[in-house]
Design a protein around this motif. Structure first.
Motif, PDB file in Angstrom:
ATOM      1  N   UNK A  26       0.772  -1.245  -0.042  1.00 15.23           N
ATOM      2  CA  UNK A  26       0.128   0.028  -0.149  1.00 15.23           C
ATOM      3  C   UNK A  26       0.909   1.194   0.074  1.00 15.23           C
ATOM      4  N   UNK A  27       1.837   1.264   0.844  1.00 18.78           N
ATOM      5  CA  UNK A  27       2.809   2.318   0.666  1.00 18.78           C
ATOM      6  C   UNK A  27       3.566   2.529  -0.631  1.00 18.78           C
ATOM      7  N   UNK A  28       4.074   1.372  -1.344  1.00 18.18           N
ATOM      8  CA  UNK A  28       4.691   1.454  -2.543  1.00 18.18           C
ATOM      9  C   UNK A  28       3.598   2.139  -3.631  1.00 18.18           C
ATOM     10  N   UNK A  29       2.401   1.831  -3.484  1.00 14.76           N
ATOM     11  CA  UNK A  29       1.442   1.942  -4.491  1.00 14.76           C
ATOM     12  C   UNK A  29       1.227   3.773  -4.315  1.00 14.76           C
ATOM     13  N   UNK A  30       1.066   4.028  -2.935  1.00 19.09           N
ATOM     14  CA  UNK A  30       0.826   5.503  -2.586  1.00 19.09           C
ATOM     15  C   UNK A  30       2.265   6.262  -3.343  1.00 19.09           C
ATOM     16  N   UNK A  31       3.174   5.785  -2.946  1.00 25.86           N
ATOM     17  CA  UNK A  31       4.602   6.419  -3.657  1.00 25.86           C
ATOM     18  C   UNK A  31       4.681   6.492  -5.048  1.00 25.86           C
ATOM     19  N   UNK A  32       3.969   5.485  -5.885  1.00 31.55           N
ATOM     20  CA  UNK A  32       4.017   5.636  -7.206  1.00 31.55           C
ATOM     21  C   UNK A  32       2.722   6.660  -7.616  1.00 31.55           C
TER      22      UNK A  32
END
Length: 459
Positions: free
Chosen positions: A397-403
């Motif tokens: 979820x955090x990596x998706x938000x980063x993207x």
């Protein structure tokens, strides 16, 4: 370090603004090359005495000197001093003279570079900015048809940019021969003085210009009225020619120079009516530049943004350069790229679909497994897909938000091996729609719209 103070007049675009600027430059470059113009680049500095040949730009030239001058250097002595070029015409003239023996004439050149001008920053005016020039220069004689061709090349380039939301343009044209022939036919010999007065029409109005013509050029009231009547003529077809001839007849003006200029202007208007209908407009009040241009003169306005002033100007000059034996006449136009891009961005006219090139972010499950993510990225890049790998291992979820924050449309999840030793396939997720599917780095690709950032109308 203290927070830096911004310098006005030196634009620095954010990444999405830079994508817009690069798109504009790419379209200009591609259009110029489609028409056979060869790209050149000249040095940023020229001898100061060459930059100041005409004198009127002396307050705008940035002088280049060492912080610690050599012993004996005279601070006010221009000999040997260098200045940053304030346009691309002066360096081009020098370039032609230095390389004439290696160039095939007529020489078709385009040049896209930064220039520096020490004027007061304001809307669309900068101290450091990008210009894009096209010119055709000949050795000895330059055919008139180039004066027809070049504004139509610019019309094509600027018209192409309409697909991303750039407003339509109007290319206003006049001809030095028409103006000079008419004024001299009236009995006015101070042609440059008349042009300077006519150039103030939009600022001070017709009655004040009439007073200037009488006071500063010796015109009678009737002659001043005739000059204003000529300046009032405009149109997008060669009916303009008929109206000028009728005005000349009404004032008993006969002039071979006038007829020559009208013949040229009519040729341009007929060609424009076919190749760029409605874009090129003959406007006989255009005077700026006619004091040094010798034939056609051009100014370009963004429709709906006329207060910005001309974004592209130029004309015919019969003495671009001379070596004492051969004279090199030319015709050219220059686009103020930074002025155009500034209006596109500040006016909210266009936008980039994302601010980074990356189409895919490859997620990292753990730092121990980062090599697997790197391998996926390498495979995608080998096929021309722009990719970056997540900066750190984290929850998905955090990596998706980063993207999402970076505007990257796809996140790639590297497959794992389950508890039975069976590998699971890689997955790619479109974070805009939420769609997720199995993917193979050897065959998967984004849609053409998502491959690279695009510039689109800001609707």
């Amino acid at each position: 370090m203290a927070r830096p103070t911004p310098l006005s007049g030196f634009p620095e675009w954010l990444p999405d603004g830079r994508i817009v600027e690069q798109h504009v430059l790419d379209v200009l470059r591609r259009t110029f090359e489609l028409h056979g113009f060869a790209g050149i680049e000249t040095r940023a500095v020229e001898p100061l005495d060459q930059l100041l040949r005409k004198g009127e730009t002396s307050k705008e030239v940035y002088v280049l000197r060492r912080l610690q001058e050599e012993a004996g250097a005279a601070g006010d002595d221009r000999a040997g001093q260098l200045g940053l070029h304030f346009d691309l015409t002066v360096p081009f003239a020098r370039y032609v003279l230095e390389n004439a023996g290696h160039l095939a004439f007529p020489f078709r050149r385009y040049q896209i570079q930064k220039v520096w001008r020490g004027e007061r920053p304001q809307d669309g005016r900068f101290r450091e900015f990008v210009q894009a020039d096209i010119d055709v220069v000949a050795a000895g004689e330059l055919a008139y048809h180039y004066e027809v061709e070049l504004p139509l090349v610019m019309a094509e380039a600027l018209g192409t940019l309409g697909s991303i939301g750039v407003p339509p343009v109007r290319i206003l044209v006049n001809n030095r021969k028409v103006a000079e022939g008419f004024y001299r036919g009236l009995g006015l010999d101070d042609v440059d003085g008349v042009l300077r007065s006519i150039d103030k029409l939009d600022k001070i109005g017709a009655s004040a210009v009439a007073e200037l013509l009488v006071a500063e050029t010796g015109a009678t009231a009737e002659q001043a009225d005739a000059c204003l009547a000529l300046a009032a003529i405009s149109g997008d077809d060669d009916g303009v020619i008929t109206r000028v001839r009728e005005l000349a007849t009404a004032h008993s003006v006969t002039s071979e120079l006038l007829e020559e200029g009208l013949g040229e202007l009519g040729t341009l208007m007929r060609a424009a009516a076919t190749r760029a209908p409605g874009v090129v407009v003959a406007d006989l009040k255009i005077a700026r530049g006619l004091d040094y241009y010798t034939g056609s003169v051009y100014e370009t306005l963004l429709v709906g943004h006329e207060q910005l002033g001309s974004i592209c100007s130029g004309g015919r000059y019969d003495t671009l350069a001379s070596d004492g034996t051969t004279t090199y006449p030319g015709v050219g136009l220059s686009i103020g790229v930074s002025r155009l891009v500034s209006r596109l961005l500040t006016g909210g006219l266009v936008r980039a679909t994302r601010s980074v090139p990356s189409a895919v972010l490859v997620a990292v499950t753990s730092e121990d497994l980062r090599p697997a993510s790197d391998a996926v990225a390498t495979a995608l890049r080998a096929r021309g897909i722009p990719v970056e790998v997540a900066p750190s291992a984290a929850k998905f979820g955090k990596q998706i938000r980063h993207a999402d924050r970076r505007g990257i449309p796809f996140v790639w999840f590297v497959g794992a091996v389950d508890e039975d030793g069976i590998p699971t396939p890689d997955q790619v997720k479109d974070i805009r729609s939420g769609d997720q599917q199995a993917a193979d780095a050897a065959t998967w690709e984004p849609s053409s719209d998502d491959w690279w950032p695009r510039v689109v109308p800001a609707t």
